[in-house]
Design a protein around this motif. Structure first.
Motif, mmCIF file in Angstrom:
data_model
loop_
_atom_site.group_PDB
_atom_site.id
_atom_site.type_symbol
_atom_site.label_atom_id
_atom_site.label_comp_id
_atom_site.label_asym_id
_atom_site.label_seq_id
_atom_site.Cartn_x
_atom_site.Cartn_y
_atom_site.Cartn_z
ATOM 1 N N ASP A 156 0.958 -1.388 0.025
ATOM 2 C CA ASP A 156 0.387 0.340 0.060
ATOM 3 C C ASP A 156 0.636 1.224 0.109
ATOM 4 O OD1 ASP A 156 -2.525 -1.536 0.267
ATOM 5 O OD2 ASP A 156 -2.416 -1.304 2.264
ATOM 6 N N SER A 211 -5.988 3.869 1.820
ATOM 7 C CA SER A 211 -5.881 2.187 2.181
ATOM 8 C C SER A 211 -4.597 2.039 2.824
ATOM 9 C CB SER A 211 -5.446 1.610 1.006
ATOM 10 O OG SER A 211 -6.881 1.843 0.106
ATOM 11 N N ARG A 212 -3.216 2.537 3.041
ATOM 12 C CA ARG A 212 -2.460 2.589 3.773
ATOM 13 C C ARG A 212 -2.544 3.281 4.903
ATOM 14 N NH1 ARG A 212 1.967 5.357 5.871
ATOM 15 N NH2 ARG A 212 4.164 4.031 5.557
#
Length: 448
Positions: A156, A211-212
């Motif tokens: 990610d 998302s990270r």
């Protein structure tokens, strides 16, 4: 590639590098390596602590079984009052009240139990060893889970880096086209199209950053951290990573793993314990011999009659005894027979459990080996794709500068090249992880 486009890409790379430095500046300037993450998880993970408690319970059971050979000593003190007819000092009965005080100490020790105690101690020792292997298995499982979550963060992160790089390139390209439109060298349609591309890049960057953050949150939760704030990981230096040689065959890895993995060792130990459980059940067929010994005294007084004083009675009534007790089983409603049969069934079940865990281990190793081969092939192809994407972007830039390509074609070539870079780095991480996982099955540490 012309100077303008080269400058744009260099500035974008510098902006991304600055963003990464800011991202890496976490609490105290310390980022977590994979080794540190695994060590922290092994120390704080709840399932591991539960396995440790189970091992401590097995250790206590072993101590209990060992001490069952020792004598059991009991002391008792009794005080009784009787109303109505009672026994007098001259051994006759009369209507009166009596009282008595008694003291005793007794001990008993098993001499022969049909090898039940000996086999129970052996069984407890095996159960302790199996619980220790279960703890090692729990630690291995947590290590693999942490490594998977760690690699997911790396994935990610690369996607977020590419997304920010696209935003930087698009914003600079937008500024460049706006300046050209002001000078009458670019059409408004091109500027509008570039602004739309920039907006889409910004949306993609926001989604990638989210998302990270979620993957970092999942990793921090696996580490039992109170909060993911200030938590970040070290990004390995992919340029320094060796590609490695040919991947070993699943059969070769399994031959090593079957003698090393704790889950196999635990089931083998439990099979030995199941054999001993049959012997423990069979011990009920044999006679039981025990030794007992004790001493005691008492004081007796009848109301209305003269009695010796307390001290004199305790001395005169003092007694000792030693005895042997033999118990021979004749018929106990088939309980012993059924216990033995049940223990034999458990032994067969444990044999099947051992075979099943071996098969499961072989399947896991097969999957890991094939994934390692696929990851290496993916890395090789993604590296070639990145080189091709760079060449395609260079040609598209030259065409766009000479007016032979549209802004759409330019952006498409740019995005393809940036994505190819990300795919190559992700494939490198995947190859690194899968190779490390195969080595982990061979008994090596899980680290990179």
């Amino acid at each position: 590639m012309d100077n303008t486009s080269r400058i744009i890409l260099l500035l974008a790379a510098a902006a991304v590098a600055a963003s990464l430095r800011a991202q890496d500046a976490v609490q105290g300037g310390v980022r977590w390596t994979l080794r540190r993450c695994i060590d922290h998880a092994l120390e704080h993970n709840v399932s591991i602590r539960q396995s440790e408690n189970q091992m401590r319970q097995r250790d206590l059971q072993l101590q209990t079984d060992r001490w069952s050979r020792s004598p059991a000593v009991e002391a008792s003190l009794g005080q009784n009052f009787s109303f109505g007819r009672g026994l007098t000092e001259d051994n006759t009965y009369t209507n009166t009240n009596t009282s008595s005080t008694s003291f005793s100490v007794g001990a008993s020790m098993p001499l022969f139990t049909g090898m039940r105690i000996t086999n129970s101690v052996r069984l407890s020792r095996i159960n302790l060893a199996a619980a220790t292997a279960d703890l090692e298995k729990a630690r291995n499982d947590v290590s693999v889970q942490v490594a998977e979550a760690y690699v997911q963060v790396l994935y990610d992160t690369e996607i977020a880096v590419v997304a920010r790089r696209q935003v930087s390139v698009d914003s600079m390209q937008t500024a460049r086209l706006e300046a050209m439109m002001a000078a009458g060298k670019a059409a408004p349609a091109e500027v509008a199209q570039q602004r739309a591309a920039q907006a889409q890049s910004e949306l993609t960057a926001v989604q990638a950053d989210n998302s990270r953050r979620l993957s970092l949150l999942a990793l921090s939760q696996l580490l039992e951290l109170p909060s993911p704030d200030g938590f970040d990981i070290v990004r390995p230096d992919t340029a320094a990573m060796p590609d490695g040689g040919a991947a070993p065959s699943p059969e070769a890895v399994f031959a090593e793993a079957v003698g090393l993995k704790p889950e196999v060792r635990a089931e083998r130990l439990r099979l030995e314990g199941a054999v001993l459980s049959v012997k423990v059940a069979q011990s009920a067929y044999y006679p039981q011999l025990s030794l007992s010994a004790g001493l005691g005294t008492d004081y007796y007084k009848t109301s209305g009659f003269k009695a010796a004083d307390f001290r004199t009675q305790l001395r005169n009534n003092f007694s000792q005894y030693v005895g042997l007790s033999l118990s021979v089983p004749l018929f106990n409603r088939l309980q012993t027979r059924n216990s033995v049969r049940s223990a034999r069934i458990d032994r067969e079940t444990q044999q099947l459990a051992l075979e099943n865990v071996k098969k499961q281990l072989y399947k896991e190793i097969q999957t890991a080996c094939h994934n390692a081969v696929a990851a290496r092939a993916k890395y090789a192809s993604s590296r070639a794709a990145m080189e091709s994407g760079e060449e395609a972007f260079r040609l598209a830039t030259a065409k766009y500068e000479s007016g032979k390509a549209s802004i759409t074609e330019f952006n498409e070539a740019k995005n393809n090249w940036l994505k190819a870079q990300s795919d190559m780095l992700q494939a490198r991480y995947e190859c690194l992880y899968q190779t490390a996982l195969v080595d982990f099955y061979r008994g090596r540490g899980l680290d990179f």
